[in-house]
Scaffold this active site. Structure first.
Site, PDB file in Angstrom:
ATOM      1  N   ARG A 125       0.830  -1.147  -0.001  1.00 11.56           N
ATOM      2  CA  ARG A 125       0.686   0.215  -0.062  1.00 11.56           C
ATOM      3  C   ARG A 125       0.885   1.344   0.073  1.00 11.56           C
ATOM      4  O   ARG A 125       0.283   2.498  -0.783  1.00 11.56           O
ATOM      5  CB  ARG A 125      -1.072   0.077   0.917  1.00 11.56           C
ATOM      6  CG  ARG A 125      -1.697   1.048   1.710  1.00 11.56           C
ATOM      7  CD  ARG A 125      -2.856   1.029   2.264  1.00 11.56           C
ATOM      8  NE  ARG A 125      -3.679   2.204   2.611  1.00 11.56           N
ATOM      9  CZ  ARG A 125      -4.127   2.202   4.390  1.00 11.56           C
ATOM     10  NH1 ARG A 125      -4.129   1.378   4.737  1.00 11.56           N
ATOM     11  NH2 ARG A 125      -5.020   3.344   3.587  1.00 11.56           N
ATOM     12  N   GLU A 422      26.654   9.141   3.329  1.00 14.76           N
ATOM     13  CA  GLU A 422      26.579   9.369   4.302  1.00 14.76           C
ATOM     14  C   GLU A 422      27.649   8.563   5.270  1.00 14.76           C
ATOM     15  O   GLU A 422      27.185   7.873   6.869  1.00 14.76           O
ATOM     16  CB  GLU A 422      25.107   8.102   4.320  1.00 14.76           C
ATOM     17  CG  GLU A 422      25.303   6.553   3.975  1.00 14.76           C
ATOM     18  CD  GLU A 422      23.727   5.950   3.991  1.00 14.76           C
ATOM     19  OE1 GLU A 422      22.887   6.409   4.348  1.00 14.76           O
ATOM     20  OE2 GLU A 422      23.731   5.345   3.412  1.00 14.76           O
ATOM     21  N   ASP A 450      22.343   9.083   9.070  1.00 21.62           N
ATOM     22  CA  ASP A 450      23.212   7.890   8.583  1.00 21.62           C
ATOM     23  C   ASP A 450      24.960   8.344   9.398  1.00 21.62           C
ATOM     24  O   ASP A 450      25.817   7.918   9.989  1.00 21.62           O
ATOM     25  CB  ASP A 450      23.163   7.326   7.760  1.00 21.62           C
ATOM     26  CG  ASP A 450      22.915   5.620   8.530  1.00 21.62           C
ATOM     27  OD1 ASP A 450      23.042   4.836   8.841  1.00 21.62           O
ATOM     28  OD2 ASP A 450      21.570   5.349   6.904  1.00 21.62           O
ATOM     29  N   ASP A 622      14.066   5.249  11.452  1.00 20.30           N
ATOM     30  CA  ASP A 622      14.496   4.280  10.689  1.00 20.30           C
ATOM     31  C   ASP A 622      15.836   3.692  10.967  1.00 20.30           C
ATOM     32  O   ASP A 622      16.224   4.251  12.203  1.00 20.30           O
ATOM     33  CB  ASP A 622      13.946   3.667   8.912  1.00 20.30           C
ATOM     34  CG  ASP A 622      15.375   4.905   8.385  1.00 20.30           C
ATOM     35  OD1 ASP A 622      16.454   5.405   9.807  1.00 20.30           O
ATOM     36  OD2 ASP A 622      15.523   5.536   7.840  1.00 20.30           O
TER      37      ASP A 622
END
Length: 715
Positions: A125, A422, A450, A622
């Site tokens: 979705r 990063e 990061d 995350d």
């Protein structure tokens, strides 16, 4: 647990075999033997090279640690430190000027600055929403958020708030598409005459911004405008709730929003075994074939979401104009670090997951290359490659895709790559990183989270770091952000590739985003990450205000603003007069974010989620956000800013807070009062063993603990 099947000299999980041979390969022209032989080649030829690169990471880190320990009692000698980094090969000489020669890059990447979405590919979705976020309703996004300061009153449609939305949209139209002698707020009629848009008989101040229409030119159903490469559609409908009350019957303003989207197989997912990888690859397959769909319940009725079709208009000259209805899709592979039990090599060892991703995601993208109206109109496949450390690792990625193209029979450089800037070793050698893949590079970006996690881990032995909010204020971060853009422009990325900026992590705070995120296009970035389709539509307003290519022209004329010396500044705390309360607050804030994220990751396999922070502000979390928080506590523990006992106390206290924030989740497993669950143990491992994790990454701990949960479920 997966049953493995022998495929040539590989042992492959049965569900992965079924997916590859019965779902992914049919239609590509490849046989199963070709695929498994190619995967074996990657695993056995490139696997040892991958391992050697990881060993070099660890060797360099040990040397840096030893240098800081040896010099800890003295004032930091920047010149000596830089010389040392050069001597060990961490900082390499910068070569002469060059420009990338990447070809066949789609216009969404090369020519049109705009927002970029990043979503977990495991959620069909979300993936569909992101792909369809190419177009969004400005009215809906203004009405349904705090973008205008206050939210709409709860209940049914509020006419007063709706009127303010319409007025705000008219202000935008006046700014982007001014009319000679009048305002969009006063207009009663839009119509087309002799290929020109007239607004109450007046032309646009810039007539060339009229791009097309739909319907009867005397009373069009829609008028298409274009500014800075982004389209805006004015939708007219006298039967619509809004249009019926509007003197011009303007029912909506639809914005071209997410020009590109990254379907993430990495930081925002929890893929630890074959079943997880099949879910991720299966959704990518649906996107590349164009047949992905997802059904869900909404207000008591079943809604099925599919990919939006292209949009058709009549151009000013009377010809047909087709605009894509979907964002240009990248796929983010994992980095070089992790292995996955889905496939074992001839010795029974897990193969590197990055090699598995590389071959599988590109093979799946072959379905798109065979479609007339698919993702790429120029026959390219776009792969973001994260967490690479320096030019050697970028060159290795280039070799991976050389091999992949040979295995799949694709022309050289079909695969374009995105280099995520990063890790510090990439930042300080960015020009050489770009050179190492100069025929593939179509994207570079900065990612504060990061990058900061790596900054802390790389300089762990240098001393205690500043509090997180103060790390952002240190000079190194400005040098990092500026140098990324400067070097990108020097290397010819303008008009050929994306130069990106990082995520807005607070999806509920759109007023703040509108105030702050305009700095990204102003900095010369032609894309920047947003957390939702709504945020993409609102962030698109910034690209109408700022001509990014004009900004880049000025920056190119100015020359490089930042240099390696600025980036190498270590954001240590210096003089510390922190109170016990300030230290506790910092540790608890970090602990709460780690726990709120990890408990869902480990127990439920949710790789990205909106986690309420210690102040109940929803933040997109995350593995990158988890990495910085875990490394920050690990650094303070290592330098005795805080004791292990106090950290454990904070972890337990915040576990109770997180439990309270998740009481409405029926499948949530509380961590308190026993504090002995696998998820709580994982969070503690990230903190108390954080200094020992490779590059400070969270993946080894999270994967191991998630597999432990899955094994318990299987038993």
């Amino acid at each position: 647990m997966s049953k493995h099947i022998q495929k040539l000299d590989l042992q492959v999980a049965s569900e992965f075999v079924e997916f590859i041979e019965n779902q992914a390969l049919p239609g590509t022209g490849l046989t199963a033997d070709q695929f498994w032989a190619g995967l074996s080649t990657l695993a056995h030829d490139l696997g040892p090279q991958n391992h050697a690169l990881l060993e070099k990471r660890e060797d360099l880190q040990q040397k840096i640690d030893a240098w800081h320990v040896a010099h800890r009692e003295k004032a930091h000698d920047h010149a000596a430190y830089k010389t040392f980094l050069q001597e060990i090969g961490y900082l390499i000489p910068e070569g002469g000027d060059f420009e990338i020669d990447t070809t066949n890059v789609d216009p969404e990447i090369a020519q049109v600055p705009g927002p970029q979405l990043v979503v977990p590919i495991t959620n069909a979705r979300y993936a569909l929403n992101a792909a369809n976020a190419r177009w969004g309703s400005l009215y809906d996004c203004l009405y349904g958020t705090d973008a205008m300061g206050a939210r709409a009153p709860k209940g049914g449609y509020d006419r007063g708030h709706g009127a303010r939305v319409v007025a705000r949209a008219r202000v935008f139209l006046d700014e982007a598409f001014p009319i000679i002698g009048t305002s969009h707020a006063d207009v009663r009629r839009y119509y087309i005459q002799d290929g020109m848009l007239l607004v109450d008989d007046q032309p646009l101040m810039h007539p060339e911004k009229f791009a097309g229409y739909r319907g009867n030119p005397k009373a069009p159903d829609a008028v298409l405008l274009c500014n800075n490469g982004l389209h805006v559609e004015l939708v007219f409908d006298r039967a619509h709730m809004i249009g019926s009350r509007d003197q011009a019957c303007l029912a909506d303003v639809r914005m071209e929003s997410a020009m590109s989207a990254i379907m993430d197989c990495e930081d925002s997912v929890a893929c630890v075994d074959a079943a997880d990888k099949v879910q991720a690859y299966g959704n990518w397959l649906g996107l590349m074939r164009g047949d992905l769909e997802d059904s869900f319940d909404k207000a008591g009725r079943t809604v099925t979401r599919r990919l939006n079709p292209d949009r058709e208009f009549t151009a000013p000259d009377g010809s047909t104009l087709i605009l894509k209805g979907r964002a240009l899709l990248w796929v983010r592979n994992v980095g070089h670090l992790m292995t996955n039990p889905a496939v074992l090599d001839r010795d029974g060892n897990e193969i590197y997951e990055g090699l598995l991703d590389g071959l599988t995601t590109v093979m799946i993208a072959m379905h798109d290359l065979q479609r007339e109206s698919g993702n790429s109109v120029h026959g390219s496949v776009y792969v973001v490659k994260p967490k690479m450390h320096g030019p050697e690792e970028v060159a290795f990625t280039d070799r991976i895709f050389d091999k992949v193209e040979d295995i799949l029979g694709l022309p050289r450089h079909t695969v374009k790559i995105g280099i995520m800037d990063e890790e510090r070793r990439t930042t300080v050698n960015l020009k050489e990183c770009i050179r190492a893949a100069k025929s593939r590079v179509a994207f570079i970006n900065t990612g504060f989270l990061d990058r900061t996690g790596d900054e802390i881990h790389t300089s762990m032995e240098a001393g205690p770091f500043s509090r997180k909010d103060f790390i952002k204020r240190k000079a190194w971060i400005g040098a990092y952000e500026n140098m990324n853009v400067d070097i990108g422009l020097e290397c010819g990325l303008q008009g050929r590739a994306q130069i990106g900026k990082g995520m807005w992590a607070m999806p509920d705070l759109m007023t703040a985003m509108l105030e702050q995120k305009i700095e990204h296009p102003k900095a010369g970035a032609n894309c920047a990450w947003v957390p939702s389709p709504t945020a993409a539509t609102l962030h698109a307003l910034h690209y109408h205000k700022v001509d990014v290519f004009a900004v880049q022209d000025k920056l190119r004329a100015t020359g490089r603003r930042a240099h390696v010396d600025g980036v190498l500044e270590i954001p240590l705390a210096g003089f510390r007069n922190w109170s016990a309360a300030q230290i506790a607050r910092e540790v608890e804030n970090n602990a709460q974010g780690i726990l709120g994220y990890v408990v869902r990751w480990v127990d439920q396999g949710v790789g990205c989620s909106k986690v309420p922070d210690i102040n109940d502000v929803g933040l997109m979390e995350d593995r990158a956000t988890c990495r910085i928080s875990a490394q920050h506590i690990a650094n303070w523990l290592h330098h005795d800013v805080v004791s292990a006992q106090d950290v454990m106390g904070a972890m337990r206290k915040m576990a109770e807070v997180v439990d309270g924030q998740n009481t409405s989740d029926p499948v949530y497993q509380p961590m308190a009062p026993r504090f002995d669950g696998i998820a709580f143990q994982a969070a503690c491992d990230l903190v108390f063993k954080g200094r020992l994790q490779p590059s400070g990454y969270t993946e080894p701990v999270l994967h191991a603990r998630r597999l432990e949960i899955k094994a318990q479920g299987a038993l």
